[in-house]
Design a protein around this motif. Structure first.
Motif, PDB file in Angstrom:
ATOM      1  N   ILE A 268      -9.885  -0.038  -9.085  1.00  0.00           N
ATOM      2  CA  ILE A 268     -10.137   1.312  -8.570  1.00  0.00           C
ATOM      3  C   ILE A 268     -11.102   1.249  -7.387  1.00  0.00           C
ATOM      4  CG2 ILE A 268     -11.006   3.628  -9.150  1.00  0.00           C
ATOM      5  CD1 ILE A 268     -10.554   2.823 -12.137  1.00  0.00           C
TER       6      ILE A 268
ATOM      7  N   TYR B 155       0.872  -1.177   0.000  1.00  0.00           N
ATOM      8  CA  TYR B 155       0.000   0.000   0.000  1.00  0.00           C
ATOM      9  C   TYR B 155       0.905   1.221   0.000  1.00  0.00           C
ATOM     10  CZ  TYR B 155      -3.880  -3.095   0.471  1.00  0.00           C
ATOM     11  OH  TYR B 155      -4.818  -4.069   0.212  1.00  0.00           O
TER      12      TYR B 155
ATOM     13  N   HIS C 102      -9.341  -0.632   3.946  1.00  0.00           N
ATOM     14  CA  HIS C 102      -9.417   0.582   3.134  1.00  0.00           C
ATOM     15  C   HIS C 102      -9.450   0.288   1.646  1.00  0.00           C
ATOM     16  CE1 HIS C 102      -8.205   2.201   6.881  1.00  0.00           C
ATOM     17  NE2 HIS C 102      -6.990   1.747   6.799  1.00  0.00           N
ATOM     18  N   TYR C 103      -9.347  -0.985   1.320  1.00  0.00           N
ATOM     19  CA  TYR C 103      -9.224  -1.289  -0.097  1.00  0.00           C
ATOM     20  C   TYR C 103      -9.385  -2.780  -0.290  1.00  0.00           C
ATOM     21  CZ  TYR C 103      -7.367  -1.682  -4.781  1.00  0.00           C
ATOM     22  OH  TYR C 103      -7.224  -1.944  -6.115  1.00  0.00           O
TER      23      TYR C 103
ATOM     24  N   LEU D 236      -8.791  -5.694  -3.265  1.00  0.00           N
ATOM     25  CA  LEU D 236      -8.348  -6.027  -4.611  1.00  0.00           C
ATOM     26  C   LEU D 236      -8.917  -7.402  -4.945  1.00  0.00           C
ATOM     27  CD1 LEU D 236      -6.300  -4.924  -6.833  1.00  0.00           C
ATOM     28  CD2 LEU D 236      -4.809  -6.697  -5.974  1.00  0.00           C
TER      29      LEU D 236
ATOM     30  N   SER E  35      -1.061   0.733   6.308  1.00  0.00           N
ATOM     31  CA  SER E  35      -1.262   2.181   6.197  1.00  0.00           C
ATOM     32  C   SER E  35      -1.980   2.744   7.425  1.00  0.00           C
ATOM     33  CB  SER E  35      -2.025   2.524   4.922  1.00  0.00           C
ATOM     34  OG  SER E  35      -3.154   1.713   4.791  1.00  0.00           O
TER      35      SER E  35
ATOM     36  N   VAL F  86      -0.821  -0.906  -4.520  1.00  0.00           N
ATOM     37  CA  VAL F  86      -2.058  -0.142  -4.407  1.00  0.00           C
ATOM     38  C   VAL F  86      -1.698   1.285  -4.003  1.00  0.00           C
ATOM     39  CG1 VAL F  86      -4.285   0.043  -3.260  1.00  0.00           C
ATOM     40  CG2 VAL F  86      -3.296  -2.215  -3.702  1.00  0.00           C
TER      41      VAL F  86
ATOM     42  N   LEU G 114      -7.187  -4.948   2.582  1.00  0.00           N
ATOM     43  CA  LEU G 114      -7.416  -4.438   3.929  1.00  0.00           C
ATOM     44  C   LEU G 114      -8.673  -3.583   3.906  1.00  0.00           C
ATOM     45  CD1 LEU G 114      -6.337  -1.417   3.452  1.00  0.00           C
ATOM     46  CD2 LEU G 114      -4.178  -2.275   4.294  1.00  0.00           C
TER      47      LEU G 114
ATOM     48  N   HIS H 218      -2.452   4.585  -2.540  1.00  0.00           N
ATOM     49  CA  HIS H 218      -3.392   4.805  -1.452  1.00  0.00           C
ATOM     50  C   HIS H 218      -3.140   6.189  -0.886  1.00  0.00           C
ATOM     51  CE1 HIS H 218      -5.882   3.435   1.957  1.00  0.00           C
ATOM     52  NE2 HIS H 218      -6.185   2.420   1.194  1.00  0.00           N
TER      53      HIS H 218
ATOM     54  N   PHE I  63      -1.711  -3.265 -10.459  1.00  0.00           N
ATOM     55  CA  PHE I  63      -1.881  -1.972  -9.802  1.00  0.00           C
ATOM     56  C   PHE I  63      -3.330  -1.744  -9.376  1.00  0.00           C
ATOM     57  CE2 PHE I  63       2.095  -0.902 -12.042  1.00  0.00           C
ATOM     58  CZ  PHE I  63       2.781  -0.308 -11.000  1.00  0.00           C
ATOM     59  N   GLY I  64      -3.474  -1.052  -8.289  1.00  0.00           N
ATOM     60  CA  GLY I  64      -4.780  -0.593  -7.846  1.00  0.00           C
ATOM     61  C   GLY I  64      -4.644   0.820  -7.321  1.00  0.00           C
ATOM     62  N   ILE I  65      -5.760   1.477  -7.206  1.00  0.00           N
ATOM     63  CA  ILE I  65      -5.726   2.841  -6.659  1.00  0.00           C
ATOM     64  C   ILE I  65      -6.982   3.082  -5.828  1.00  0.00           C
ATOM     65  CG2 ILE I  65      -6.744   3.852  -8.775  1.00  0.00           C
ATOM     66  CD1 ILE I  65      -4.855   6.274  -8.253  1.00  0.00           C
ATOM     67  N   GLN I  66      -6.794   3.576  -4.637  1.00  0.00           N
ATOM     68  CA  GLN I  66      -7.914   3.970  -3.786  1.00  0.00           C
ATOM     69  C   GLN I  66      -7.939   5.489  -3.749  1.00  0.00           C
ATOM     70  OE1 GLN I  66     -10.317   2.129  -2.303  1.00  0.00           O
ATOM     71  NE2 GLN I  66     -11.277   4.032  -1.659  1.00  0.00           N
TER      72      GLN I  66
END
Lengths: 457, 35
Positions: free
Chosen positions: A187, A81, B28-29, B31, A347, A137, B26, A139, A163-166
């Motif tokens: 996403i 993260y 907050h996210y 996948l 995080s 990710v 987690l 974040h 890849f991911g994105i919050q």
């Protein structure tokens, strides 16, 4: 084989009964192996008296125990993260990142971001089996405040990472959406209500303006994309609107959402914490509504955090979220990197300096993973936490979250918030199993790589 | 869509599935997509 009728005594099988709130069934759970069975209330004696159930379970006892041990201790980090910036354009009152960081923090430069990903690529190449692609990710804070650096990293390392994105969804334009969709980036957006008067109560810009209209624009831009989700943080400000929220997200064709009870890590979030009994009632009603909508339309809105608990019961190793198992995934399935390169187990710990394990630019990642802050989280075992150590559902819940527990109670060896909500979710999940309704709550294909190891049905 | 309930109430319901463990999400996210 010792006598099967000695269960719950000496070395006999351990099976704790639990009331699942079902008219016909009661549950029995062997907490250490996360084995469970539902017994018809008028057949309990037959079911436990040297029965097929006990014989079959006894034969699988060791294997199930090894499964849970492997889940709890045998995994390696395969995700990061990554906060490409400290800053956020919003000032949500429950955020777990300290306000000073979000307001005055810094961006990681594009050069440093690429350098960090190169380090991570090298690390994962040596730590993961060949062919397993690790995940990054982005974040926050708000990663799209550093959009140029993030997008160039995705382009440069697209072959090396999933890849991911919050994101809070306020900075996405149509070009960004096309960029992310074309690369199958996962996403996550954030929205706390179905109407602005609810959604904007706690999620506001620094000058106090609500942003939900812009987030809904972003959701509209993503309509039809199957690889995105919406997180709704549940507080006492919006819990009464959860049914409406589920209806709204379903109407917007959102494929997956999370209805996350607010993390109480920072003081600011605790004033928004609902009582367990209150949130549980609204939460379960929202789950009921998601089921009704599926029955009516044939289209699912998966509530992923609940689905994860359900999967944790049916197939413990298939769980996707690693908060609900002890030890949690922090430091052992994933870790977090801040915009300065500092490394934390998760995080959620970024605002708590004592949990910094090192810096990705200065320290060897392997060594950081073995530092005291990381080990304290990786070795947080539910067996050492009261009253969780006696709880039948301890491996369906995991006593999350260590950061929250540390900040709320002064020690990570305590339980986090929302214990009763977890209990109610597990009981609800067992009722679904009893009524053969589980498929309506899980995403399609969740078990495509799974096989059945036990069945009496 | 599934049927609303089973017609015959089984005396015992117990099942378990297994796969490779590789969860990394987690709170907050999450996948989910691995394509």
């Amino acid at each position: 084989m010792y006598q099967l009728n000695r269960f719950n005594t000496a070395d006999g099988l351990q099976l704790q009964p639990i009331d699942i709130g079902h008219k016909d069934y009661i549950g029995v759970i062997s907490a250490d192996t996360a084995f469970w069975a539902l017994l018809r209330k008028d057949q309990i004696s037959q079911a436990l008296n040297g029965s097929l159930l006990l014989r079959k379970y006894y034969r699988r006892l060791e294997v199930f125990g090894e499964e849970i041990t492997a889940l709890r201790t045998g995994l390696k980090p395969s995700a990061v993260y990554f906060n490409p910036t400290d800053r956020c354009n919003l000032n949500c009152s429950y955020c777990y990142i300290p306000k000073s960081l979000r307001k005055n923090g810094r961006h990681m430069s594009s050069r440093r971001l690429l350098e960090a990903l190169k380090i991570l690529k090298t690390y994962f190449r040596s730590s993961l089996p060949k062919g397993q692609k690790p995940q990054i990710v982005f974040h926050g804070a708000e990663p799209l405040l550093n959009k140029g650096a993030v997008f160039s990293a995705i382009d440069k390392f697209g072959q090396d990472f999933h890849f991911g994105i919050q994101t809070n969804g306020t900075l996405l334009d149509s070009q960004d959406v096309e960029f992310l969709k074309s690369r199958r980036i996962s996403i996550g957006l954030s929205l706390d209500g179905h109407i602005s008067s609810v959604a904007d109560r706690l999620r506001r810009s620094w000058d106090g303006r609500g942003v939900s209209e812009k987030v809904i624009e972003s959701i509209n831009m993503l309509r039809g994309y199957d690889n995105y989700s919406v997180i709704c943080t549940v507080t006492k400000e919006n819990m009464a609107s959860l049914i409406k929220m589920v209806e709204f997200l379903h109407r917007m064709e959102v494929p997956i959402c999370m209805l996350n009870p607010v993390r109480c890590t920072l003081i600011g979030s605790r004033k928004h914490k609902p009582l367990d009994s209150g949130i549980a009632r609204h939460y379960l009603q929202a789950l009921d509504r998601s089921y009704q909508l599926y029955q009516k339309t044939g289209r699912k809105l998966v509530v992923a955090n609940f689905a994860n608990i359900l999967i944790g019961i049916i197939a413990p190793l298939a769980r996707r979220l690693m908060c609900d198992i002890s030890p949690c995934g922090g430091g052992r399935c994933f870790f977090a990197v801040s915009s300065s390169g500092d490394m934390f187990p998760c995080s959620e710990f970024i605002g708590i300096k004592k949990f910094k394990g090192g810096n990705i630019f200065k320290d060897d990642i392997r060594n950081v993973l073995e530092t005291a802050p990381f080990k304290s989280v990786k070795e947080r075992r539910i067996e050492n936490i009261e009253p969780c150590c006696r709880c039948a559902i301890r491996h369906f819940c995991g006593a999350p979250c260590p950061a929250e527990a540390h900040e709320m109670n002064g020690s990570i060896e305590t339980r986090g918030a929302f214990c009763e909500l977890y209990v109610d979710q597990v009981r609800y999940a067992f009722r679904l199993i009893a009524d053969n309704k589980t498929g309506a709550y899980l995403w399609d294909g969740w078990d495509k790589d799974a096989f059945t190891t036990f069945k009496i049905r | 869509m599934e049927k609303k309930g089973r017609k015959v109430k089984k005396n015992v319901i117990a099942y378990r599935k297994k796969c490779k463990a590789n969860g990394t999400g987690l709170a907050h996210y999450v996948l989910l997509d691995k394509k």
